[in-house]
Design an enzyme around this catalytic site. Structure first.
Site, PDB file in Angstrom:
ATOM      1  N   HIS A   1      36.469  43.818  53.021  1.00 20.30           N
ATOM      2  CA  HIS A   1      36.291  43.137  51.731  1.00 20.30           C
ATOM      3  C   HIS A   1      37.491  42.235  51.438  1.00 20.30           C
ATOM      4  O   HIS A   1      37.327  41.100  50.972  1.00 20.30           O
ATOM      5  CB  HIS A   1      36.170  44.158  50.591  1.00 20.30           C
ATOM      6  CG  HIS A   1      34.937  45.013  50.616  1.00 20.30           C
ATOM      7  ND1 HIS A   1      34.970  46.382  50.503  1.00 20.30           N
ATOM      8  CD2 HIS A   1      33.621  44.693  50.731  1.00 20.30           C
ATOM      9  CE1 HIS A   1      33.742  46.873  50.537  1.00 20.30           C
ATOM     10  NE2 HIS A   1      32.894  45.863  50.685  1.00 20.30           N
TER      11      HIS A   1
ATOM     12  N   LYS B   1      23.193  55.104  40.460  1.00 19.91           N
ATOM     13  CA  LYS B   1      23.455  55.057  41.896  1.00 19.91           C
ATOM     14  C   LYS B   1      24.592  56.037  42.226  1.00 19.91           C
ATOM     15  O   LYS B   1      25.650  55.996  41.587  1.00 19.91           O
ATOM     16  CB  LYS B   1      23.841  53.618  42.300  1.00 19.91           C
ATOM     17  CG  LYS B   1      23.853  53.402  43.804  1.00 19.91           C
ATOM     18  CD  LYS B   1      24.021  51.915  44.132  1.00 19.91           C
ATOM     19  CE  LYS B   1      24.417  51.737  45.583  1.00 19.91           C
ATOM     20  NZ  LYS B   1      24.731  50.346  45.920  1.00 19.91           N
TER      21      LYS B   1
ATOM     22  N   ARG C   1      28.562  40.564  58.321  1.00 22.88           N
ATOM     23  CA  ARG C   1      29.178  41.162  59.498  1.00 22.88           C
ATOM     24  C   ARG C   1      28.317  40.871  60.718  1.00 22.88           C
ATOM     25  O   ARG C   1      28.711  40.170  61.622  1.00 22.88           O
ATOM     26  CB  ARG C   1      29.348  42.675  59.296  1.00 22.88           C
ATOM     27  CG  ARG C   1      30.457  43.023  58.342  1.00 22.88           C
ATOM     28  CD  ARG C   1      30.328  44.411  57.839  1.00 22.88           C
ATOM     29  NE  ARG C   1      29.011  44.604  57.227  1.00 22.88           N
ATOM     30  CZ  ARG C   1      28.628  45.677  56.576  1.00 22.88           C
ATOM     31  NH1 ARG C   1      29.449  46.688  56.474  1.00 22.88           N
ATOM     32  NH2 ARG C   1      27.437  45.770  56.035  1.00 22.88           N
TER      33      ARG C   1
ATOM     34  N   SER D   1      31.973  50.514  53.770  1.00 27.41           N
ATOM     35  CA  SER D   1      32.464  51.587  52.900  1.00 27.41           C
ATOM     36  C   SER D   1      31.833  52.912  53.310  1.00 27.41           C
ATOM     37  O   SER D   1      32.510  53.942  53.361  1.00 27.41           O
ATOM     38  CB  SER D   1      32.111  51.292  51.440  1.00 27.41           C
ATOM     39  OG  SER D   1      32.699  50.087  51.025  1.00 27.41           O
TER      40      SER D   1
HETATM   41  O1  PNS Z   1      28.020  46.177  47.948  1.00 28.19           O
HETATM   42  P1  PNS Z   1      26.532  46.127  47.787  1.00 28.19           P
HETATM   43  O2  PNS Z   1      25.999  47.490  47.379  1.00 28.19           O
HETATM   44  O3  PNS Z   1      25.847  45.572  49.001  1.00 28.19           O
HETATM   45  O4  PNS Z   1      26.231  45.101  46.570  1.00 28.19           O
HETATM   46  C1  PNS Z   1      24.920  44.847  46.128  1.00 28.19           C
HETATM   47  C2  PNS Z   1      24.918  44.022  44.823  1.00 28.19           C
HETATM   48  C3  PNS Z   1      25.767  44.711  43.762  1.00 28.19           C
HETATM   49  C4  PNS Z   1      25.488  42.657  45.081  1.00 28.19           C
HETATM   50  C5  PNS Z   1      23.447  43.900  44.362  1.00 28.19           C
HETATM   51  O5  PNS Z   1      22.842  45.155  44.325  1.00 28.19           O
HETATM   52  C6  PNS Z   1      23.291  43.245  42.987  1.00 28.19           C
HETATM   53  O6  PNS Z   1      23.547  42.081  42.813  1.00 28.19           O
HETATM   54  N1  PNS Z   1      22.871  44.056  41.964  1.00 28.19           N
HETATM   55  C7  PNS Z   1      22.664  43.590  40.612  1.00 28.19           C
HETATM   56  C8  PNS Z   1      21.164  43.388  40.294  1.00 28.19           C
HETATM   57  C9  PNS Z   1      20.698  42.066  40.874  1.00 28.19           C
HETATM   58  O7  PNS Z   1      20.981  41.031  40.313  1.00 28.19           O
HETATM   59  N2  PNS Z   1      20.025  42.148  42.038  1.00 28.19           N
HETATM   60  C10 PNS Z   1      19.630  40.978  42.838  1.00 28.19           C
HETATM   61  C11 PNS Z   1      18.399  40.249  42.397  1.00 28.19           C
HETATM   62  S1  PNS Z   1      17.044  41.249  41.923  1.00 28.19           S
END
Ligand code: PNS
Length: 166
Positions: free
Chosen positions: A21, A45, A94, A132
């Site tokens: 990150h 979550k 990645r 992670s």
């Molecule tokens: O580190 P991650 O878990 O891959 O991150 C995922 C994240 C937080 C970027 C994604 O789940 C997110 O944007 N969640 C907020 C809700 C949202 O806007 N979702 C995308 C369109 S429905």
């Protein structure tokens, strides 16, 4: 006077922050004036660290680096981006396996807000296998993860998993 700084949001769970990150944040800073690391706050979550712990670890790891802000968000990412006047959402890539999910999310985000661009940054090769979740798994069983996470994160992982002290 209009603000011409180009702001990008780097959203994620960051449970916890890894050096992969950090690598993405550093690359994003070469393109944008300011990067907001936005930790998703989603109580439903299951996560190892609380939202506040994750924010604190990122702040400590970024060591007051000026153009980096750490914040939390809930709800729609693109709404948060709009509120922050961000022009882009950064995601680290990645391997090919990341692509499908990221592609779907980027297209949905574009549908919801066409003014925010998704920008994908390739992580450095040495971080290609880190995540992670795999770091947490290794740490849980006492595996040495010291060169995969910033020092403040390693110390917090040691608190959660005493075996890591061995
Ligand atoms: O580190 P991650 O878990 O891959 O991150 C995922 C994240 C937080 C970027 C994604 O789940 C997110 O944007 N969640 C907020 C809700 C949202 O806007 N979702 C995308 C369109 S429905």
């Amino acid at each position: 006077m209009s603000d011409t700084r180009r702001i990008a949001i780097y959203p994620g769970s960051f449970d916890p922050l890894t050096l992969g990150h950090v690598d993405v944040i550093e690359r994003a800073l070469e393109i944008f004036d300011e990067v907001i690391v936005a930790v998703l706050h989603n109580p439903s979550k299951k996560s190892l660290f609380s939202t506040q712990e994750r924010v604190d670890m990122i702040n400590e790891s970024m060591n007051g680096l000026k153009p980096v802000q750490v914040d939390t968000f809930d709800g729609l990412l693109v709404e948060y981006a709009r509120m922050k006047n961000a022009v882009a959402v950064i995601r680290g890539m990645r391997a090919i396996s990341d692509f499908e999910n990221e592609f779907q999310m980027a297209l949905m985000n574009r549908k919801l807000n066409k003014d925010v661009q998704s920008v994908f940054l390739m992580t450095g090769l040495r971080w290609i296998f880190t995540s992670s979740s795999i770091i947490k798994e290794a740490a849980q069983f006492g595996g040495n993860i010291s060169d995969m996470v910033p020092e403040p994160v390693r110390l917090k992982l040691m608190e959660k998993f005493p075996k890591l002290n061995d």
